[in-house]
Structure formats: structure tokens, C-alpha cells
Motif scaffolding. Structure first.
Motif, PDB file in Angstrom:
ATOM      1  N   ARG A  11       0.901  -1.266   0.001  1.00 53.26           N
ATOM      2  CA  ARG A  11      -0.097  -0.056  -0.062  1.00 53.26           C
ATOM      3  C   ARG A  11       0.907   1.253   0.120  1.00 53.26           C
ATOM      4  NH1 ARG A  11      -4.456  -1.885   4.794  1.00 53.26           N
ATOM      5  NH2 ARG A  11      -4.345  -4.006   4.142  1.00 53.26           N
ATOM      6  N   CYS A  70      -0.928   2.885  12.506  1.00 51.18           N
ATOM      7  CA  CYS A  70      -1.177   1.844  11.246  1.00 51.18           C
ATOM      8  C   CYS A  70      -2.585   2.231  10.737  1.00 51.18           C
ATOM      9  CB  CYS A  70      -0.582   0.705  11.432  1.00 51.18           C
ATOM     10  SG  CYS A  70       1.133   0.331  11.305  1.00 51.18           S
ATOM     11  N   HIS A  71      -3.415   1.888  11.925  1.00 53.18           N
ATOM     12  CA  HIS A  71      -4.977   1.978  11.786  1.00 53.18           C
ATOM     13  C   HIS A  71      -5.411   3.423  11.112  1.00 53.18           C
ATOM     14  CE1 HIS A  71      -9.260   1.909  13.086  1.00 53.18           C
ATOM     15  NE2 HIS A  71      -9.074   0.697  12.465  1.00 53.18           N
ATOM     16  N   HIS A  73      -3.945   5.273   9.372  1.00 55.97           N
ATOM     17  CA  HIS A  73      -3.505   5.533   7.687  1.00 55.97           C
ATOM     18  C   HIS A  73      -3.717   4.377   7.075  1.00 55.97           C
ATOM     19  CE1 HIS A  73      -1.192   8.560  10.062  1.00 55.97           C
ATOM     20  NE2 HIS A  73      -1.521   9.237   9.306  1.00 55.97           N
ATOM     21  N   GLY A  74      -4.306   3.310   7.572  1.00 58.45           N
ATOM     22  CA  GLY A  74      -4.692   2.321   6.720  1.00 58.45           C
ATOM     23  C   GLY A  74      -3.489   1.449   6.120  1.00 58.45           C
ATOM     24  N   ASP A 181      -7.168  -1.168  16.462  1.00 55.74           N
ATOM     25  CA  ASP A 181      -7.235   0.476  16.684  1.00 55.74           C
ATOM     26  C   ASP A 181      -6.597   0.792  18.088  1.00 55.74           C
ATOM     27  OD1 ASP A 181      -9.214  -0.511  18.485  1.00 55.74           O
ATOM     28  OD2 ASP A 181     -10.789   0.713  17.832  1.00 55.74           O
ATOM     29  N   ASP A 455     -11.067  -6.007  12.808  1.00 55.22           N
ATOM     30  CA  ASP A 455     -10.033  -5.198  11.936  1.00 55.22           C
ATOM     31  C   ASP A 455     -10.668  -4.688  10.795  1.00 55.22           C
ATOM     32  OD1 ASP A 455      -7.756  -4.278  11.023  1.00 55.22           O
ATOM     33  OD2 ASP A 455      -7.051  -6.360  10.102  1.00 55.22           O
ATOM     34  N   ARG A 457     -10.488  -2.259   8.823  1.00 57.23           N
ATOM     35  CA  ARG A 457      -9.672  -1.658   7.749  1.00 57.23           C
ATOM     36  C   ARG A 457      -8.611  -2.577   7.102  1.00 57.23           C
ATOM     37  NH1 ARG A 457      -8.504   4.872   9.804  1.00 57.23           N
ATOM     38  NH2 ARG A 457     -10.951   4.807  10.194  1.00 57.23           N
ATOM     39  N   ASN A 458      -8.586  -3.905   7.622  1.00 63.73           N
ATOM     40  CA  ASN A 458      -7.692  -4.716   7.170  1.00 63.73           C
ATOM     41  C   ASN A 458      -6.358  -4.407   7.331  1.00 63.73           C
ATOM     42  OD1 ASN A 458      -7.062  -7.589   6.360  1.00 63.73           O
ATOM     43  ND2 ASN A 458      -7.334  -6.577   4.123  1.00 63.73           N
ATOM     44  N   VAL A 459      -6.009  -4.143   8.582  1.00 62.51           N
ATOM     45  CA  VAL A 459      -4.569  -3.656   8.633  1.00 62.51           C
ATOM     46  C   VAL A 459      -3.700  -4.780   9.316  1.00 62.51           C
ATOM     47  CG1 VAL A 459      -4.845  -1.230   8.682  1.00 62.51           C
ATOM     48  CG2 VAL A 459      -4.845  -2.491  10.896  1.00 62.51           C
TER      49      VAL A 459
END
Lengths: 470, 470
Positions: A11, A70-71, A73-74, A181, A455, A457-459
């Protein structure tokens, strides 16, 4: 070799993402290529797939901070313990941040009177047992590698002692987990049993970093057995050895370990560990208990082995002899690699109901005998679990394709026998293709709903466990 | 008594909803008041709260049909096994359909060689053990009541044998589950261990019908022990009895059962079961194993008991003597009720780490001694789990309020000792108020996210386990 080639789809990192990490962690945030490459692989046959950055966390607050970062900002986040997983669990298929937890290596508490210990995720099993030495207790789960407890929980690891003491599923009492998160939860109390709500502990055990980040593990401990005895027994053929295992289990003998090695594995072990074991299929036993109980177990097992043509037991009663034996068993993987200098390995594991074990191992060996490369079979056969190690020419795509076909046939065979595509290694990348056949689409949809709930946002370690939608 | 009064808030039934049920199930759909009232309660102290209809299902397809029907119309659906739950699990707080699974009572398969059995949800534990009689195997989980296996899985039941054999958490290998929207999934294979994805089995075990409807259960079986022996030992006081338990567990003696009864419970049992046990705190032991191992265990335990002033063991070696003893223990609940003719009971259970057990039981007994009503304490103390039975005047609100206060103090004490608000009874309605204190809001939010993911319309046993949002 195509099944082992997955293209990295990193990403894009937003502006300032890495700067914020560097500002927060200083030297404990690295984007050096060597560090990223070291963290972008495990013991699987996959090519390296490095993360964008590696962060070394020291405490729970730091883990929570990285998770939130990370969450928000995805960006993908992959927890990293000892790097000893086998199925591609750690590869950064979507780039992102690898969170190295090996520095979180504190024994938080040992409650000897309750038979529990709480450790940070980076503590390894050997470190824990070292710390327990004077308590008269031990932690039995032993996957071979000196894995971290966090990683062992995340992959639902087991190993040689599981037939007596269970797996991480049975031996993790509670976890401290950082959510996608950045919230921090405890999954359970220290009570030995509870009916107070959903079993969050077991939900995170085996979730391979995809549902939350395990930062603390409370495990069950056991009294060091009063008496321990180990023995080797050779058999005329594979079937005789496996039939003996089945009868021992069906008799209910509480063996602590019952391990199988095929003739190839014995030969490799002799060379690597300078032993002179007879090079035919063998079983390694270990008995735990009172002196009388150990004697009784050994007698029952010897009687069964004799009926199947087993040779006389060779005993290892002194601790140093046992230690040499189990070190040799644990080195079977490295020993196997030496059977073919310059090779790389592809390893796989399945687990079937014990009644189907002889059939499953036998058919597998007959197929592998026709392969164009060497192999070994070893297994925690008391649980119906065995491993195949295939020794491949790294530059010969035909061999890799052949090994993938054999792996697929093995897994299909195990599933047809009401078994599972992995007894203890986990899914990672390499077993995803079998998840649908094993669980069915509806159960996979339930798993996907759980992943989306925890999860959204699938991080968290994206691209693992669940296969892409059909 | 207010904490025990919850107003039923039935959802309005859409036109034709009941007609469709009646058309599909004929006489196996009932709206008769007596049938609805019978299904609108359990063994808890709550007043009856009947469902709108009761459907008797015969197979999985019927269960799936009812689930889809309720899901499509947003109507509550409550699975019902034997009706023996204790915390209000079965009350139709939002009306709807009670799905009686007692007719799904088929033993689907016994794989004796693998030590597994698969049964429909309505099979009871006694029925299963009856069916296993000639196999040399047995199913050990024994919560006292002849509960259904589906219900036992749904409440994560355990009981007297758990100290040796574990609870439903450890002994359910796989489930067949109907999801909220009527899909049918299998949660696992029959392999003894697996690392193939999220642990759906353990997610549904203990979910009290709120995440899915358990229609089939595959459990682990055990060899009937070669030798069994049971004994009673009286102690001068509660503390001496509990300290003995703690040492037995800490020594690692593999006792099969180790049960505590306080003097009140012994007195009640003597009257009810026509026994002449000495009316002081006592422990009931059962030992399983080879004859030598049983002897060894018994000697270790007797030595420990003697050090704490335990009387000589009274042995029950003949099966009929053991059976009488355990029947008396299982009847302790009914025996307790007879201590106060005309009373109703409020029962509660907690579980603490074994190191805190003596303190927890002791403080609880001292408080209860000041209460204005009689009580008994019994417990599966080898696990740190004990029950309080409070015998209350049904018409005296002050007594009920007092019993609620004492229950709240007991649970708070257990949680402060790193224990749980329920070791085996489950949450139902009565333990909801303690979920936040035990788990924390963030963990409850995770549980709520799981519930929303698997039951987005909140039709499955709504209003249970999770407390209303703060």
C-alpha cells in the motif's frame, strides 16, 4: 513453482508516515534493507517480501501507538516474534510495518501455587523454562524451534509434548491483546475455568496476528514429573510403527511424547547428530509420572511394540542422554536439509483422526517414494499429526511444482479422512488454498465476518489465513 | 428483589408469522400457555417469561428454516435443550420463538478408535454414556443435571470431573451450528488438533445461544478407568478442608474428582439422601487409573488430609456405593431446598485461582453466617470453583434484596482475586451486571462486535450475556 510466487502489493505510504514512526522510535525504527529483508521472511519456502519499516517495541503502550498509527493511515501491521513460522506468516504481502516484539521479553509473574506464568510476548519457551527451573514447574509446549510465546499463541503451536499436555489452545489461560485500533484488552481472568462470555482467549490463539496483537500471554504450568524415562524402538516398517502408536493411544496410556521418524529421517539424524540409530522407522517415547507409573506405562508400551515386531527398547534414563536424543529429534529438520547439500526445503504438516493415521502416512510415503527428490517424514503421531520435509533443488521449477502437487494431494487426503490441512504450523500463505475444502464457504464467511468485525480496515497481517474471495 | 425483576419487552409479531410456523410444523408448533410457560423459565430465581411460540425441531433443516423465518422478520429465537440452566438463559425477554431441540436426540456416530462421539444437540449426557457402555469409553463432563450436550456446549458446562478431564471448552472437538440467517456450518474437523484458522468451535462453546444454534456436538471420549475408588474425608473446619484441596492440586495428584461440602450441605444431604455422614466440612474424592496409580494417588491424598486434621477416609469401592455417594452429591441442590420447606433458592457460582480459594470461601462463609436465611456451600474446589445456595422466603423482598447484595459482594471478591463471576453456570441474565467489572469495557466492546458480526439483527437469544450499553 507458481503457487509459491505471490506478487507483493504494497500500500502506498502517506506522506510523513515513516517520519512519525522515526520521530517516536528513533533508532528502534529501521528502514535499512538488511533489517527489512530479515523481517520479510520466515522458515517457509517463499521468497523474501520485506515490510516498509521495522519497529522494535519495548512495551504495550508502544504497541498500541503503532497500532493506532497504522490503523489511522490504513497501513499493514505485522507482529513478529522469533521468525520461526513455516508457512509464510510473516511476509509483508501488502508492505507496511513489521512490529518486532522480541524486546518485550520480561517474565511478568510466576504464580507457582496456581501453576500459571504471565510473560511478555517476546519471551521464548526456553527462556520461560529457565526462569521456572527452581519452582519445580515447567511449561511443556515444545514446537522444536525456540519460538516466542506470543508467536506460539498466534499460531496455536504444539509439538512433541502435546499428546500428554495439549497445545497452545489448551494451555493459554489468558492474553493481553492490542486491538487493530490500539485498545488494550485482557481476554480472561486467571481462574482455571470460566463461563463468563465469549472465549476471546481461544479466538486470538491461532489468529496469526490477523485479529489483534498479542502482547502478553498467561500460560498453564505443570509439575516437573517425579520420574522421566525415554526410549527408542525400531520397527520393521512404517505401518508397524504407526499401528503401535494407534494401539498405545487407544489403550489410554498417558505417554508424554510419542514421536515417529521414518528411515530417511533416522539416516539424516545419524549423520547430523553423530548417532548410530538403526536406520529403520522408529518411535521415540517419553514417559512422565511417579516411578511406578512410568514403569507401568513403559511395560504397556513395550508389550504393544513387541506385537508389531518392534525391537527391544533402547533406554535413555540419564537426563544428558534424553537431552541428546531430543536435541537430535528437534534437529531432524536441519539434519534433513543436509541429506541434499545446497537444497531448499518445503515442509508441510497435516493431522488426521488416529484411526486413519497408518493409511494416511502409508499412502503419502508411497507417493513420495516416486518423487524426483528426497524427503523425510517425522511426526507427533500420538496426535495423528505428521510432517513431510521435501528437499528441493532451488533452481529447478519442475521439482517445486512437483512438491506443490504432492503437498496438495497430501492435504486433500487428510481432509478426506476428516483431518485438517495443518495440525500445528498454521495457515499463513501456504495453506490458504485448502481452507475452503476443509471448512466450506459458509464457515469461511463466518471467519471473514469475525475478521471484518475486529479489523475493519484490514491492517492486521493482511492477506493471511483467509483465501481471497472465490 | 428489584435486580431479579426484568420487564419482558416482546417484539411485535408481524401478521402471518405464527401462521407460517404452524403451517410448517403442525402440532410441533405450540402457543398453548402451559407449553410457553414451561419454556419461559429455567432453574434460575427469575419469574417466568414465556416465548410467543414453542417449536419442536426434528432435524437440522427444520432448525435452519426457523432461523431464516425469525431472521427475516427480526423475531427473537431461543434454543432450548433440557431447561436446566441456572442464570435465566432461557427467559424470553423479547418474546419470540423458543426452539426446543430435545427431540434431536440421535447418536450420530461413535468413533471408539478415535475416542470421539458425534451427537445431536438434544442428546443428554446420561443418554450418551448409556450408548457408550459397551465401548469401554465414557464422556466425563458431569454438571449434575442430566443436561443436553447442546446446552452443555452452549453454557461451557463442567462439573465434578473437570479437575481431571477439563470442561466443555476442552472436550468439544467440533460443532455443527446453524447461523442467525440459517446457514449450516461445521466448526472443525475430527483431527485432535488443528491450526487451520479461527477457532470457531471455542467461539460457539459458551455463547449461550447468542451467536448460533448448536445442532450437533462432537466430543472427546476417555477410556473407562481400569480402577476407580472414591472416599469421603471430614475436616474440623472449612479452612482445613480447602487447604487440603490446594495442596493436592499443587502436588499434581491427578484426582478425578475433589468436591467440597460445607457442614450445612452435609446436614441437608443426610436428611435428603438418608445418609449418616459426619456433619462437618468434608471432601469427596474419586481416583481413576490403574490399580497401582489409584493406590498411589489415595496415599498421597490421605497424607495431605491427615496433616490438616482430616479424619480417616471412608471408602466407597463398590460401584453401588460410589453411585449412592455421587447421587447424594448431585442431589445437594434439592437437599438444600429441603432445609427450609417452602423456600425458593438463589444459586451462584464463582471461580478463583486456587491460591485464593481458602480466603474466598472463608470470607464468603463468614458473611453468609450473618445472613437472615440459611445457605449451603458446595464446590468443585479442585478448580477453585464453588457454589452458594441461598434459601429464601419467596414472599420476603428483604431476603431477596439481601441475597442479591451478598451475591454482588461474593462476585466482587472473586473478581478482585483475579477470578471470574461464573465458573460454569454462565452469564444468562443474572451475571450480566458483573461483565464490565470482570472484562473491562474494551473487551466487552470486542464481544459486542462479535455478536453484531454473527447476528446483525440481534435475533439469537437477545438480551443475554452482554449487559446493555453503559
Amino acid at each position: 513453482m507458481d503457487t509459491l510466487h505471490i506478487a507483493q502489493q504494497a500500500r502506498p505510504l502517506p506522506d510523513g508516515f515513516l517520519d512519525a514512526l522515526a520521530a517516536r522510535f528513533g533508532e528502534r525504527c529501521s528502514t535499512a534493507q538488511a533489517v527489512r529483508e530479515h523481517h520479510g521472511r520466515d522458515e517457509s519456502p517463499y521468497p523474501v517480501m520485506p515490510p516498509d519499516a521495522v519497529v522494535y517495541a519495548r512495551d504495550v503502550d508502544e504497541v498500541a501507538w503503532v497500532a493506532r498509527h497504522c490503523h489511522d493511515h490504513g497501513i499493514a501491521l505485522i507482529p513478529y516474534g522469533a521468525g520461526s513460522s513455516l508457512e509464510g506468516h510473516l511476509l509483508a504481502v501488502q508492505g507496511g510495518v513489521c512490529l518486532d516484539l522480541s524486546g518485550m521479553d520480561r517474565i511478568v509473574a510466576v504464580h507457582a501455587e496456581d501453576f500459571t506464568a504471565t510473560v511478555q510476548a517476546g519471551v521464548t519457551r526456553k527462556q520461560l523454562n529457565e526462569a521456572l527451573r527452581d519452582t519445580g514447574l515447567f511449561f511443556p509446549i515444545d514446537p522444536g524451534a525456540d519460538a516466542s510465546l506470543g508467536g506460539m499463541a498466534a499460531t496455536r503451536a504444539s509439538g512433541t509434548n502435546a499428546v500428554r499436555y495439549g497445545t497452545m489452545r489448551e494451555n493459554v489461560m489468558s492474553l493481553k491483546v492490542v486491538t487493530a485500533d490500539g485498545r488494550v484488552i485482557e481476554t480472561a481472568s486467571r481462574a482455571r475455568k470460566s463461563s463468563a462470555g465469549y472465549d476471546l482467549t481461544r479466538l486470538f490463539v491461532g489468529s496469526e496476528g490477523t485479529l489483534g496483537i498479542i502482547v502478553e500471554v498467561t500460560v498453564r504450568l505443570y509439575p516437573q514429573p517425579e520420574a522421566v524415562s525415554a526410549a527408542i524402538c525400531n520397527f520393521p516398517d512404517l505401518d508397524a510403527a504407526v499401528q503401535s502408536v494407534i494401539e498405545v493411544i487407544q489403550m489410554g496410556v498417558p505417554v508424554a511424547r510419542i514421536e515417529f521418524m521414518d528411515a530417511h529421517a533416522v539416516r539424516a539424524t545419524n549423520r547430523y547428530s553423530h548417532l548410530s540409530l538403526r536406520e529403520s522407522p522408529l518411535l521415540l517415547f517419553e514417559f512422565h509420572g511417579s516411578p511406578a507409573s512410568v514403569r507401568e506405562q513403559a511395560e504397556s508400551v513395550q508389550a504393544i511394540a513387541r506385537e508389531h515386531g518392534g525391537q527391544d527398547f533402547q533406554w535413555a534414563d540419564r537426563p544428558e542422554d534424553r537431552s541428546r536424543l531430543w536435541t537430535a529429534r528437534h534437529n531432524a529438520y536441519f539434519a534433513g536439509l543436509q541429506l541434499r547439500p545446497g537444497c531448499r526445503s518445503s515442509t508441510t504438516d497435516v493431522c488426521v483422526p488416529i484411526s486413519r493415521l497408518a493409511e494416511c502416512v502409508g499412502e503419502t510415503a508411497r507417493e513420495l517414494d516416486q518423487a524426483s527428490f528426497p524427503y523425510t517424514i517425522v511426526g507427533h503421531v500420538g496426535d495423528g499429526n505428521f510432517h513431510v520435509l521435501m528437499l528441493l533443488d532451488p533452481d529447478d521449477p519442475d521439482e517445486w511444482a512437483e512438491s506443490e502437487r504432492l503437498n496438495q494431494r497430501l492435504v486433500a487426503r487428510a481432509i478426506a479422512m476428516q483431518g485438517t490441512c495443518t495440525g500445528e504450523h498454521g495457515v499463513g500463505l501456504h495453506k490458504q488454498a485448502f481452507m475452503r475444502a476443509e471448512h466450506g464457504q459458509d464457515a469461511l464467511d463466518v471467519m471473514a465476518a469475525l475478521k471484518a468485525a475486529l479489523d475493519p480496515r484490514n491492517v492486521l497481517n493482511p492477506g493471511k489465513i483467509l483465501p481471497p474471495a472465490a
